[in-house]
Design a protein around this motif. Structure first.
Motif, PDB file in Angstrom:
ATOM      1  N   UNK A   1       0.818  -1.219   0.000  1.00  0.00           N
ATOM      2  CA  UNK A   1       0.000   0.000   0.000  1.00  0.00           C
ATOM      3  C   UNK A   1       0.851   1.267   0.000  1.00  0.00           C
ATOM      4  N   UNK A   2       2.154   1.077  -0.279  1.00  0.00           N
ATOM      5  CA  UNK A   2       3.112   2.189  -0.392  1.00  0.00           C
ATOM      6  C   UNK A   2       3.213   3.022   0.886  1.00  0.00           C
ATOM      7  N   UNK A   3       3.023   2.381   2.010  1.00  0.00           N
ATOM      8  CA  UNK A   3       3.156   3.045   3.311  1.00  0.00           C
ATOM      9  C   UNK A   3       4.573   2.807   3.837  1.00  0.00           C
ATOM     10  N   UNK A   4       5.540   3.424   3.176  1.00  0.00           N
ATOM     11  CA  UNK A   4       6.934   3.154   3.497  1.00  0.00           C
ATOM     12  C   UNK A   4       7.364   3.803   4.812  1.00  0.00           C
ATOM     13  N   UNK A   5       7.017   5.070   4.989  1.00  0.00           N
ATOM     14  CA  UNK A   5       7.444   5.767   6.200  1.00  0.00           C
ATOM     15  C   UNK A   5       6.878   5.146   7.476  1.00  0.00           C
ATOM     16  N   UNK A   6       5.589   4.785   7.507  1.00  0.00           N
ATOM     17  CA  UNK A   6       5.081   4.121   8.720  1.00  0.00           C
ATOM     18  C   UNK A   6       5.832   2.839   9.059  1.00  0.00           C
ATOM     19  N   UNK A   7       6.217   2.083   8.028  1.00  0.00           N
ATOM     20  CA  UNK A   7       6.954   0.846   8.271  1.00  0.00           C
ATOM     21  C   UNK A   7       8.341   1.148   8.841  1.00  0.00           C
ATOM     22  N   UNK A   8       9.026   2.134   8.266  1.00  0.00           N
ATOM     23  CA  UNK A   8      10.345   2.499   8.784  1.00  0.00           C
ATOM     24  C   UNK A   8      10.237   2.963  10.230  1.00  0.00           C
ATOM     25  N   UNK A   9       9.215   3.745  10.522  1.00  0.00           N
ATOM     26  CA  UNK A   9       9.021   4.232  11.890  1.00  0.00           C
ATOM     27  C   UNK A   9       8.769   3.084  12.853  1.00  0.00           C
ATOM     28  N   UNK A  10       7.955   2.116  12.446  1.00  0.00           N
ATOM     29  CA  UNK A  10       7.678   0.946  13.292  1.00  0.00           C
ATOM     30  C   UNK A  10       8.971   0.196  13.598  1.00  0.00           C
ATOM     31  N   UNK A  11       9.775  -0.039  12.564  1.00  0.00           N
ATOM     32  CA  UNK A  11      11.035  -0.760  12.764  1.00  0.00           C
ATOM     33  C   UNK A  11      12.008   0.044  13.627  1.00  0.00           C
ATOM     34  N   UNK A  12      12.024   1.361  13.451  1.00  0.00           N
ATOM     35  CA  UNK A  12      12.877   2.203  14.276  1.00  0.00           C
ATOM     36  C   UNK A  12      12.418   2.208  15.740  1.00  0.00           C
ATOM     37  N   UNK A  13      11.123   2.101  15.962  1.00  0.00           N
ATOM     38  CA  UNK A  13      10.608   2.032  17.333  1.00  0.00           C
ATOM     39  C   UNK A  13      11.123   0.770  18.023  1.00  0.00           C
ATOM     40  N   UNK A  14      11.081  -0.359  17.312  1.00  0.00           N
ATOM     41  CA  UNK A  14      11.624  -1.599  17.874  1.00  0.00           C
ATOM     42  C   UNK A  14      13.108  -1.437  18.217  1.00  0.00           C
ATOM     43  N   UNK A  15      13.858  -0.883  17.276  1.00  0.00           N
ATOM     44  CA  UNK A  15      15.287  -0.691  17.505  1.00  0.00           C
ATOM     45  C   UNK A  15      15.517   0.263  18.670  1.00  0.00           C
ATOM     46  N   UNK A  16      14.764   1.366  18.705  1.00  0.00           N
ATOM     47  CA  UNK A  16      14.920   2.343  19.766  1.00  0.00           C
ATOM     48  C   UNK A  16      14.600   1.786  21.145  1.00  0.00           C
TER      49      UNK A  16
ATOM     50  N   UNK B   1      22.653   0.046  16.636  1.00  0.00           N
ATOM     51  CA  UNK B   1      23.105   1.361  16.186  1.00  0.00           C
ATOM     52  C   UNK B   1      23.331   1.369  14.675  1.00  0.00           C
ATOM     53  N   UNK B   2      23.982   0.334  14.162  1.00  0.00           N
ATOM     54  CA  UNK B   2      24.296   0.299  12.727  1.00  0.00           C
ATOM     55  C   UNK B   2      23.046   0.112  11.882  1.00  0.00           C
ATOM     56  N   UNK B   3      22.170  -0.783  12.294  1.00  0.00           N
ATOM     57  CA  UNK B   3      20.945  -1.021  11.520  1.00  0.00           C
ATOM     58  C   UNK B   3      20.000   0.162  11.660  1.00  0.00           C
ATOM     59  N   UNK B   4      19.948   0.738  12.851  1.00  0.00           N
ATOM     60  CA  UNK B   4      19.107   1.915  13.054  1.00  0.00           C
ATOM     61  C   UNK B   4      19.544   3.081  12.192  1.00  0.00           C
TER      62      UNK B   4
END
Length: 227
Positions: free
Chosen positions: A101-116, A133-136
């Motif tokens: 559904x081309x929701x790229x930013x929400x997905x990146x934010x979700x993954x960054x939340x897990x990393x954070x 740190x490197x993947x984030x």
């Protein structure tokens, strides 16, 4: 057959193939596969917070991870034990669903939340911190600098790794529950928590839920990726 294939796209098969090859390359494979470990262990941790406490998470170079928790009651420990594999499968499905559904930013934010969350609260061992740190940093660069096509391709690769790992890891635990039932990770832990349900049943459950999320991806058209 045509109706079935209409639910997929050539990009889905291409990136699944790339993910399979990439995850089997020495060193690099373990590095990228750890994204699934982070999601898996985060599932344990988030569920533990409902009725217990997360002490720490350790992430290792061989892709293994351990979440150290304590619980106020039986149910908290039980649901914490279930959460890892289910969470991995759910996030793999959600990743493809958002990409389709081309929701790229929400997905990146979700993954960054897990990393954070892992970086700030849980992970303290050296390799775990290095990986987060490197993947984030890569995700932040994608969020700030990546073109739409480049971002889509990177996220497709991550989603494919998550999907491949969610299925293969659950299949591995299924095999272990039959061949080494006392050393089958979460299946063994759940068998101890539910003395009347053996590790083999939990191994089957983990694999079935992974296939169920795969089927959900097929039914919702999440694997139909447009350019």
């Amino acid at each position: 057959m045509k109706k079935i294939m209409d639910k997929f796209s050539w990009k889905f098969f291409l990136f699944i193939g790339i993910a399979i090859i990439l995850t089997n390359i020495p060193f690099i494979g373990n590095y990228v596969r750890l994204i699934n470990t982070v999601i898996h262990e985060s599932g344990h941790a988030l569920m533990a917070l409902i009725g217990g406490k997360v002490h720490k998470i350790s992430l290792f170079m061989n892709t293994e991870g351990v979440t150290y928790t304590s619980h106020n009651g039986w149910f908290s420990g039980f649901y914490t034990g279930i959460a890892g594999y289910v969470f991995s499968s759910m996030i793999a499905f959600l990743s493809f669903w958002l990409i389709s559904r081309k929701k790229y930013k929400p997905l990146i934010v979700i993954l960054l939340i897990f990393i954070g969350l892992n970086l700030v609260f849980w992970v303290r061992n050296f390799y775990g911190l290095f990986w987060l740190i490197s993947f984030g940093a890569l995700f932040i660069l994608l969020l700030l600098k990546g073109s739409s096509t480049f971002v889509q391709n990177c996220l497709l690769l991550i989603a494919s790794i998550l999907l491949v790992e969610s299925i293969t890891s659950s299949f591995t635990i299924l095999l272990l529950s039959f061949t080494q039932p006392f050393y089958a990770g979460d299946a063994t832990g759940l068998a101890k928590a539910t003395a009347f349900i053996p590790a083999q049943v939990w191994g089957i459950f983990f694999f079935v839920q992974a296939i169920a999320f795969l089927y959900a991806g097929f039914k919702t058209g999440a694997f139909r990726i447009e350019n």
